[in-house]
Every structure is written in C-alpha cells, then in structure tokens.
Write a protein that holds these residues in place. Structure first.
Motif, mmCIF file in Angstrom:
data_model
loop_
_atom_site.group_PDB
_atom_site.id
_atom_site.type_symbol
_atom_site.label_atom_id
_atom_site.label_comp_id
_atom_site.label_asym_id
_atom_site.label_seq_id
_atom_site.Cartn_x
_atom_site.Cartn_y
_atom_site.Cartn_z
ATOM 1 N N LEU A 150 0.830 -1.209 0.000
ATOM 2 C CA LEU A 150 0.000 0.000 0.000
ATOM 3 C C LEU A 150 0.864 1.259 0.000
ATOM 4 O O LEU A 150 0.570 2.231 -0.705
ATOM 5 N N LEU A 151 1.916 1.221 0.780
ATOM 6 C CA LEU A 151 2.807 2.388 0.841
ATOM 7 C C LEU A 151 3.531 2.619 -0.486
ATOM 8 O O LEU A 151 3.990 3.724 -0.765
ATOM 9 N N HIS A 185 0.788 -0.975 13.044
ATOM 10 C CA HIS A 185 -0.045 -0.163 12.152
ATOM 11 C C HIS A 185 -1.189 -1.005 11.569
ATOM 12 O O HIS A 185 -2.315 -0.533 11.438
ATOM 13 N N CYS A 190 -4.145 0.714 9.785
ATOM 14 C CA CYS A 190 -4.101 0.182 8.417
ATOM 15 C C CYS A 190 -4.574 -1.271 8.440
ATOM 16 O O CYS A 190 -3.855 -2.191 8.066
ATOM 17 N N ARG A 195 -9.136 0.294 6.302
ATOM 18 C CA ARG A 195 -7.986 1.187 6.461
ATOM 19 C C ARG A 195 -8.474 2.578 6.850
ATOM 20 O O ARG A 195 -9.300 3.154 6.144
ATOM 21 N N CYS A 197 -7.374 5.619 6.567
ATOM 22 C CA CYS A 197 -6.352 6.461 5.932
ATOM 23 C C CYS A 197 -6.416 7.909 6.399
ATOM 24 O O CYS A 197 -5.382 8.583 6.466
ATOM 25 N N CYS A 200 -4.468 8.449 9.410
ATOM 26 C CA CYS A 200 -3.123 7.853 9.343
ATOM 27 C C CYS A 200 -2.030 8.935 9.282
ATOM 28 O O CYS A 200 -2.078 9.829 8.426
ATOM 29 N N VAL A 202 0.896 8.730 8.186
ATOM 30 C CA VAL A 202 1.812 8.649 7.034
ATOM 31 C C VAL A 202 1.050 8.684 5.704
ATOM 32 O O VAL A 202 1.599 8.310 4.671
ATOM 33 N N ARG A 203 -0.176 9.163 5.723
ATOM 34 C CA ARG A 203 -0.941 9.192 4.475
ATOM 35 C C ARG A 203 -0.236 10.009 3.390
ATOM 36 O O ARG A 203 -0.246 9.649 2.220
ATOM 37 N N CYS A 206 2.098 7.803 1.521
ATOM 38 C CA CYS A 206 1.570 6.493 1.130
ATOM 39 C C CYS A 206 0.938 6.548 -0.259
ATOM 40 O O CYS A 206 0.061 7.366 -0.524
ATOM 41 N N TYR A 208 -1.156 4.452 -1.685
ATOM 42 C CA TYR A 208 -2.597 4.198 -1.637
ATOM 43 C C TYR A 208 -3.318 5.355 -0.944
ATOM 44 O O TYR A 208 -4.343 5.846 -1.422
ATOM 45 N N GLY A 209 -2.786 5.784 0.172
ATOM 46 C CA GLY A 209 -3.449 6.805 0.987
ATOM 47 C C GLY A 209 -3.647 8.108 0.243
ATOM 48 O O GLY A 209 -4.667 8.791 0.411
HETATM 49 S S1 SF4 Z 1 -2.654 5.943 4.306
HETATM 50 FE FE1 SF4 Z 1 -1.570 4.091 3.631
HETATM 51 S S2 SF4 Z 1 -0.507 3.330 5.437
HETATM 52 FE FE2 SF4 Z 1 -2.048 4.795 6.131
HETATM 53 S S3 SF4 Z 1 -3.871 3.554 6.620
HETATM 54 FE FE3 SF4 Z 1 -4.085 4.229 4.497
HETATM 55 S S4 SF4 Z 1 -3.203 2.594 3.243
HETATM 56 FE FE4 SF4 Z 1 -2.482 2.297 5.361
#
Ligand code: SF4
Length: 223
Positions: A150-151, A185, A190, A195, A197, A200, A202-203, A206, A208-209
């Motif tokens: 995802l990251l 996490h 996550c 998720r 996001c 989060c 670290v979005r 990321c 995906y985020g």
């Molecule tokens: S932003 Fe990325 S790391 Fe954070 S919860 Fe969503 S998918 Fe997971």
C-alpha cells in the motif's frame, strides 16, 4: 510522488516510531529458545493465543533436551488450542532434536543455520535474528507485505522479493523495527478490512493513501 523511496521510507519509520513507541516483538519470550518455540506455534495462530499457551509449555519443557525427550502427545495436549497442533508438536520435537544434534542444544545465531531447522522458514529465521540476536532483519508477515505494498515500496506478493525490495529503501538500522511497526499499524489504523487512511500519520507518504477518496472510505463504513 517526487520524494525518493528511501527518503519516504525513512520518514515512515520516523513517524510511525513516534506513533507506536511500544511497537516490539509481540511474542513473549525470555530466550532464543522461547522465541523459536513461540514463532513455530504462531503459524496460523494469533500471538495473543500463543502467549497464553507458552507459560505452561515452558514450565514442562524449558529447553531443547526436555522437548526432544517429550512424548508427542504430551506436547499436543499443551498446544492443542493453537491449531495444527499435531504438526506443530512434531516440528517442536524435531527442532529440539536438531538443536541437540547439530548445535549443542543451543539456538544457532545465523539465518542460514536457523533455516535448516525443521519448521523454520525465512520469516522465523529473520524474527530470531532481529529479536533474539540483535541483528537487523525484515520480517515479512501478512501485515508487512500488505502495508508495504500500500505504501508503494513493493508490488510483489512474494515474501522474498518483498524483503529484497524493502531492504533497498528501509534504512538498515530500521529493518527489525520495520516489521514491528507494520504489525502495530496493521492492527490499529491500516487494518486489512478497514484502512483508516484519514487518521493515518503517514498518508502523505503512502501511495494508496494519497489516492484514496474520503467519501469512498466513509461510504465503505470504514470511519
Ligand atoms: S494511508 Fe496508507 S498506510 Fe495509512 S492507513 Fe491508508 S493505506 Fe495504510
């Protein structure tokens, strides 16, 4: 995403280390032997359940010689609640016997030697290297594989390739913490099915985020 992957990974480690300061090995252990036993039992079982089983198991079989001598059924009774108990009991006895035969009853401290033990694959070997012997090793479990994809640090489903991809971007002194941070996490924000996001930290780092839409996430019931 213009930031280089290694810099993104460094920042992910920094932020998640602050966010999950307690992230560490979740299998209770006092020695390499206890961690090895816990790791074998943890296959397709939660660490929480394993931690309930191991105190009585270690009371009965505190070291490889006592485990190797134990009748299979005595081990099975003690580990029955963790699933696959017959094959795990066999693996524990086989591992204990191999330690006596080839390593003077001690758990070896190289990944190559560990992976030659019955029931020990790369994931367990790396866990031991990192959490029992103080080396840096990336443990690729389901949380680590999923979240690292995802990251955007890997596109593979293959644990060996994921480990290789991560080793190119995660700072070397954070290889062991990386696994613990991914587990923490994966349990808190996550999650596999939901998720969070938009909570989060670290979005912004990321893959995906940054692509996910807040409305989609809310509609999915994941809030
Ligand atoms: S932003 Fe990325 S790391 Fe954070 S919860 Fe969503 S998918 Fe997971």
């Amino acid at each position: 995403m213009t930031m280089k992957p290694a810099e993104r990974a460094r920042q992910v480690v920094e932020i998640l280390s602050d966010y999950y300061p307690q992230a560490t090995c979740t299998l209770t252990h006092q020695s390499p032997w206890e961690l090895l036993v816990g790791a074998i039992l943890a296959s397709q079982c939660t660490d929480e359940r394993v931690n309930k089983i191991t105190p009585a198991l270690f009371d009965h079989f505190p070291d490889p010689p006592s485990m190797a001598r134990a009748p299979q059924d005595e081990i099975e009774v003690l580990i029955r609640s963790c699933g696959l108990f017959r094959s795990k009991a066999k693996a524990l006895r086989g591992t204990a016997a191999a330690l006596i035969e080839s390593h003077h009853g001690q758990v070896p401290s190289t990944a190559e030697e560990l992976m030659r033990l019955p029931g020990v694959g790369r994931k367990i070997a790396n866990l031991l290297m990192g959490d029992a012997f103080g080396a840096q090793a990336i443990v690729v479990d389901t949380h680590c594989a999923r979240i690292s994809r995802l990251l955007g640090f890997t596109d593979s489903d293959n644990p060996v390739r994921i480990e290789r991809d991560l080793s190119k971007v995660v700072p070397l002194d954070s290889w062991t913490p990386w696994g613990h941070l991914m587990v923490a996490h994966g349990r808190q924000l996550c999650r596999a099915r939901c998720r969070l996001c938009f909570d989060c930290p670290v979005r912004h780092l990321c893959r995906y985020g940054m692509a996910v839409d807040e409305a989609d996430q809310t509609e999915s019931g994941c809030v």
